[in-house]
Design a protein around this motif. Structure first.
Motif, PDB file in Angstrom:
ATOM      1  N   ASP A 156       0.835  -1.194   0.000  1.00 38.05           N
ATOM      2  CA  ASP A 156       0.000   0.000   0.000  1.00 38.05           C
ATOM      3  C   ASP A 156       0.873   1.249   0.000  1.00 38.05           C
ATOM      4  O   ASP A 156       1.911   1.289   0.649  1.00 38.05           O
ATOM      5  N   PRO A 157       0.419   2.310  -0.700  1.00 45.56           N
ATOM      6  CA  PRO A 157       1.125   3.582  -0.610  1.00 45.56           C
ATOM      7  C   PRO A 157       0.821   4.252   0.726  1.00 45.56           C
ATOM      8  O   PRO A 157      -0.138   3.889   1.415  1.00 45.56           O
ATOM      9  N   PHE A 158       1.605   5.256   1.076  1.00 47.74           N
ATOM     10  CA  PHE A 158       1.462   5.984   2.332  1.00 47.74           C
ATOM     11  C   PHE A 158       1.259   7.468   2.053  1.00 47.74           C
ATOM     12  O   PHE A 158       1.697   7.973   1.022  1.00 47.74           O
ATOM     13  N   PHE A 159       0.623   8.161   3.007  1.00 45.22           N
ATOM     14  CA  PHE A 159       0.607   9.624   2.969  1.00 45.22           C
ATOM     15  C   PHE A 159       1.545  10.125   4.055  1.00 45.22           C
ATOM     16  O   PHE A 159       1.774   9.441   5.052  1.00 45.22           O
ATOM     17  N   PHE A 160       2.083  11.330   3.854  1.00 48.06           N
ATOM     18  CA  PHE A 160       2.833  12.023   4.892  1.00 48.06           C
ATOM     19  C   PHE A 160       1.962  13.170   5.377  1.00 48.06           C
ATOM     20  O   PHE A 160       1.616  14.065   4.605  1.00 48.06           O
ATOM     21  N   GLY A 161       1.594  13.148   6.655  1.00 45.28           N
ATOM     22  CA  GLY A 161       0.784  14.205   7.257  1.00 45.28           C
ATOM     23  C   GLY A 161       1.654  15.165   8.034  1.00 45.28           C
ATOM     24  O   GLY A 161       2.526  14.733   8.807  1.00 45.28           O
ATOM     25  N   TYR A 162       1.445  16.455   7.831  1.00 52.30           N
ATOM     26  CA  TYR A 162       2.235  17.502   8.490  1.00 52.30           C
ATOM     27  C   TYR A 162       1.352  18.527   9.181  1.00 52.30           C
ATOM     28  O   TYR A 162       1.841  19.502   9.739  1.00 52.30           O
ATOM     29  N   GLY A 163       0.025  18.328   9.147  1.00 51.79           N
ATOM     30  CA  GLY A 163      -0.940  19.249   9.758  1.00 51.79           C
ATOM     31  C   GLY A 163      -1.955  18.448  10.546  1.00 51.79           C
ATOM     32  O   GLY A 163      -1.598  17.702  11.464  1.00 51.79           O
ATOM     33  N   SER A 164      -3.219  18.537  10.165  1.00 48.53           N
ATOM     34  CA  SER A 164      -4.264  17.841  10.914  1.00 48.53           C
ATOM     35  C   SER A 164      -4.141  16.327  10.821  1.00 48.53           C
ATOM     36  O   SER A 164      -4.621  15.618  11.711  1.00 48.53           O
ATOM     37  N   LEU A 165      -3.499  15.806   9.772  1.00 49.13           N
ATOM     38  CA  LEU A 165      -3.321  14.352   9.677  1.00 49.13           C
ATOM     39  C   LEU A 165      -2.363  13.811  10.734  1.00 49.13           C
ATOM     40  O   LEU A 165      -2.291  12.595  10.945  1.00 49.13           O
ATOM     41  N   VAL A 166      -1.633  14.684  11.415  1.00 46.78           N
ATOM     42  CA  VAL A 166      -0.795  14.242  12.534  1.00 46.78           C
ATOM     43  C   VAL A 166      -1.681  13.866  13.726  1.00 46.78           C
ATOM     44  O   VAL A 166      -1.294  13.047  14.556  1.00 46.78           O
ATOM     45  N   ARG A 191       5.584   7.857  13.192  1.00 48.32           N
ATOM     46  CA  ARG A 191       6.277   9.137  13.067  1.00 48.32           C
ATOM     47  C   ARG A 191       7.271   9.071  11.915  1.00 48.32           C
ATOM     48  O   ARG A 191       7.880   8.032  11.669  1.00 48.32           O
ATOM     49  N   ALA A 192       7.420  10.208  11.259  1.00 53.19           N
ATOM     50  CA  ALA A 192       8.333  10.277  10.121  1.00 53.19           C
ATOM     51  C   ALA A 192       8.851  11.703   9.995  1.00 53.19           C
ATOM     52  O   ALA A 192       8.361  12.620  10.671  1.00 53.19           O
ATOM     53  N   ARG A 193       9.828  11.882   9.114  1.00 54.14           N
ATOM     54  CA  ARG A 193      10.397  13.208   8.854  1.00 54.14           C
ATOM     55  C   ARG A 193      10.592  13.335   7.343  1.00 54.14           C
ATOM     56  O   ARG A 193      11.097  12.430   6.701  1.00 54.14           O
ATOM     57  N   ILE A 194      10.179  14.485   6.818  1.00 57.20           N
ATOM     58  CA  ILE A 194      10.354  14.766   5.396  1.00 57.20           C
ATOM     59  C   ILE A 194      11.421  15.845   5.241  1.00 57.20           C
ATOM     60  O   ILE A 194      11.478  16.786   6.034  1.00 57.20           O
ATOM     61  N   LEU A 251      10.682  18.509   8.235  1.00 55.58           N
ATOM     62  CA  LEU A 251       9.461  18.591   9.036  1.00 55.58           C
ATOM     63  C   LEU A 251       9.149  17.235   9.637  1.00 55.58           C
ATOM     64  O   LEU A 251       9.278  16.206   8.962  1.00 55.58           O
ATOM     65  N   ASP A 252       8.706  17.248  10.885  1.00 56.15           N
ATOM     66  CA  ASP A 252       8.196  16.032  11.509  1.00 56.15           C
ATOM     67  C   ASP A 252       6.726  15.880  11.167  1.00 56.15           C
ATOM     68  O   ASP A 252       6.006  16.867  10.994  1.00 56.15           O
ATOM     69  N   GLY A 253       6.288  14.635  11.094  1.00 56.95           N
ATOM     70  CA  GLY A 253       4.879  14.346  10.825  1.00 56.95           C
ATOM     71  C   GLY A 253       4.612  12.873  11.014  1.00 56.95           C
ATOM     72  O   GLY A 253       5.373  12.172  11.687  1.00 56.95           O
ATOM     73  N   LEU A 254       3.520  12.416  10.418  1.00 53.01           N
ATOM     74  CA  LEU A 254       3.141  11.005  10.471  1.00 53.01           C
ATOM     75  C   LEU A 254       2.988  10.474   9.068  1.00 53.01           C
ATOM     76  O   LEU A 254       2.578  11.211   8.160  1.00 53.01           O
ATOM     77  N   ILE A 255       3.274   9.194   8.905  1.00 51.86           N
ATOM     78  CA  ILE A 255       2.899   8.506   7.684  1.00 51.86           C
ATOM     79  C   ILE A 255       1.936   7.390   8.066  1.00 51.86           C
ATOM     80  O   ILE A 255       1.978   6.869   9.183  1.00 51.86           O
ATOM     81  N   ALA A 256       1.064   7.053   7.127  1.00 52.24           N
ATOM     82  CA  ALA A 256       0.151   5.925   7.325  1.00 52.24           C
ATOM     83  C   ALA A 256      -0.189   5.356   5.958  1.00 52.24           C
ATOM     84  O   ALA A 256      -0.226   6.083   4.952  1.00 52.24           O
ATOM     85  N   ALA A 257      -0.435   4.060   5.935  1.00 48.62           N
ATOM     86  CA  ALA A 257      -0.775   3.382   4.691  1.00 48.62           C
ATOM     87  C   ALA A 257      -2.185   3.747   4.244  1.00 48.62           C
ATOM     88  O   ALA A 257      -3.089   3.942   5.069  1.00 48.62           O
ATOM     89  N   VAL A 258      -2.350   3.823   2.928  1.00 44.38           N
ATOM     90  CA  VAL A 258      -3.656   4.039   2.303  1.00 44.38           C
ATOM     91  C   VAL A 258      -4.074   2.675   1.763  1.00 44.38           C
ATOM     92  O   VAL A 258      -3.561   2.231   0.728  1.00 44.38           O
ATOM     93  N   PRO A 259      -4.968   1.963   2.476  1.00 41.03           N
ATOM     94  CA  PRO A 259      -5.295   0.580   2.127  1.00 41.03           C
ATOM     95  C   PRO A 259      -5.719   0.407   0.667  1.00 41.03           C
ATOM     96  O   PRO A 259      -6.567   1.135   0.158  1.00 41.03           O
ATOM     97  N   GLY A 260      -5.053  -0.556   0.016  1.00 37.68           N
ATOM     98  CA  GLY A 260      -5.378  -0.875  -1.364  1.00 37.68           C
ATOM     99  C   GLY A 260      -5.068   0.242  -2.344  1.00 37.68           C
ATOM    100  O   GLY A 260      -5.492   0.188  -3.499  1.00 37.68           O
ATOM    101  N   GLY A 261      -4.360   1.269  -1.886  1.00 39.87           N
ATOM    102  CA  GLY A 261      -4.065   2.398  -2.763  1.00 39.87           C
ATOM    103  C   GLY A 261      -5.309   3.176  -3.138  1.00 39.87           C
ATOM    104  O   GLY A 261      -5.319   3.919  -4.120  1.00 39.87           O
ATOM    105  N   ASP A 262      -6.366   3.017  -2.337  1.00 37.27           N
ATOM    106  CA  ASP A 262      -7.624   3.716  -2.617  1.00 37.27           C
ATOM    107  C   ASP A 262      -7.571   5.095  -1.979  1.00 37.27           C
ATOM    108  O   ASP A 262      -7.900   5.276  -0.799  1.00 37.27           O
TER     109      ASP A 262
END
Length: 190
Positions: free
Chosen positions: A4-14, A26-29, A57-68
Motif C-alpha cells: 500500500d502507498p502511504f501519505f505524509f501528514g504535516y498538519g491535521s493528519l498528525v 512518526r516520520a520526517r520529510i 518537518l516532523d509528521g506522520l505517515i500511514a498506509a492508504v489501504p489498497g491504494g484507494d
C-alpha cells in the motif's frame, strides 16, 4: 503483491483522532516546508507543504489501504498529491511509496482577513503534535511553520473546522502561548 502507498501528514493528519488510518508512524520529510496559505478552493487558510531545500518537518505517515485514495483525496480536495518517498525518513524496514498533499502551484495565496486561519484547525493540529512529539514537538511545529503574520479567527467556542477536537487546558495553553510568542493577531467571528 504491491505494498500500500502511504501519505505524509504535516498538519491535521498528525492528529490520529481526525482519521481512521491505522498503524501511523512518526516520520520526517526533507526538502519541504510547512506554510499557511489560502486557495480559492477553500474559504479559510490551511497548512500546505512547499518545496524548500534544507528544511525538514516532523509528521506522520500511514498506509492508504489498497491504494484507494478516494476518501483522503476528498478530504484534501484543495491539494495535489506529490510522490516524496525518497525524502521521507520513517524507520520502516521496507521501502515505501509516500505522498504529500500541497496546494497546487499558482493557487496558493497568503492568508488575509477574509481568509484567516481557524483556531479550531490550529488547535487540532497542535494537539496532534503534542500527542505524537510532546511539548518540544509542538514548539517545533510553531518554529517550522511559516506565515504567522496571518490573522487567526477565534472559533474555539463554536468550531468551524469539521474535524475539530476538544483540547484540555494544557493543550489550549500550548496553542495560546505559541500564538502569543509570535504576536499573532486574533479576530472574532463576525
Amino acid at each position: 503483491m504491491m505494498q500500500d502507498p502511504f501519505f505524509f501528514g504535516y498538519g491535521s493528519l498528525v492528529n490520529r483522532a481526525t482519521h481512521g488510518y491505522r498503524d501511523a508512524v512518526r516520520a520526517r520529510i526533507s526538502g519541504w516546508r510547512r506554510v499557511w496559505r489560502h486557495t480559492p478552493l477553500r474559504p479559510v487558510a490551511y497548512l500546505t507543504a512547499e518545496p524548500a531545500p534544507g528544511v525538514t518537518l516532523d509528521g506522520l505517515i500511514a498506509a492508504v489501504p489498497g491504494g484507494d485514495w478516494t476518501a483522503l483525496d476528498q478530504r484534501e480536495y484543495a491539494y495535489d498529491r506529490h510522490a516524496v518517498g525518497k525524502v521521507v525518513d520513517h524507520g520502516l524496514a521496507a521501502r515505501i511509496d509516500v505522498h504529500v498533499y500541497a496546494i497546487p502551484e499558482g493557487l496558493a495565496e497568503p492568508p488575509d482577513i477574509r481568509h484567516p486561519i481557524l483556531l479550531s484547525y490550529l488547535d487540532t493540529v497542535v494537539q496532534g503534535y503534542l500527542r505524537e512529539f510532546g511539548p518540544a514537538g509542538a514548539e517545533a511545529f510553531f518554529a517550522t511553520t511559516e506565515g504567522w503574520d496571518a490573522p487567526v479567527l477565534n472559533d474555539r467556542a463554536a468550531p468551524r473546522y469539521p474535524r475539530a477536537q476538544m483540547l484540555d487546558a494544557a493543550e489550549r495553553d500550548t496553542v495560546d502561548a505559541g500564538l502569543k510568542a509570535r504576536g499573532v493577531r486574533r479576530i472574532l467571528p463576525g
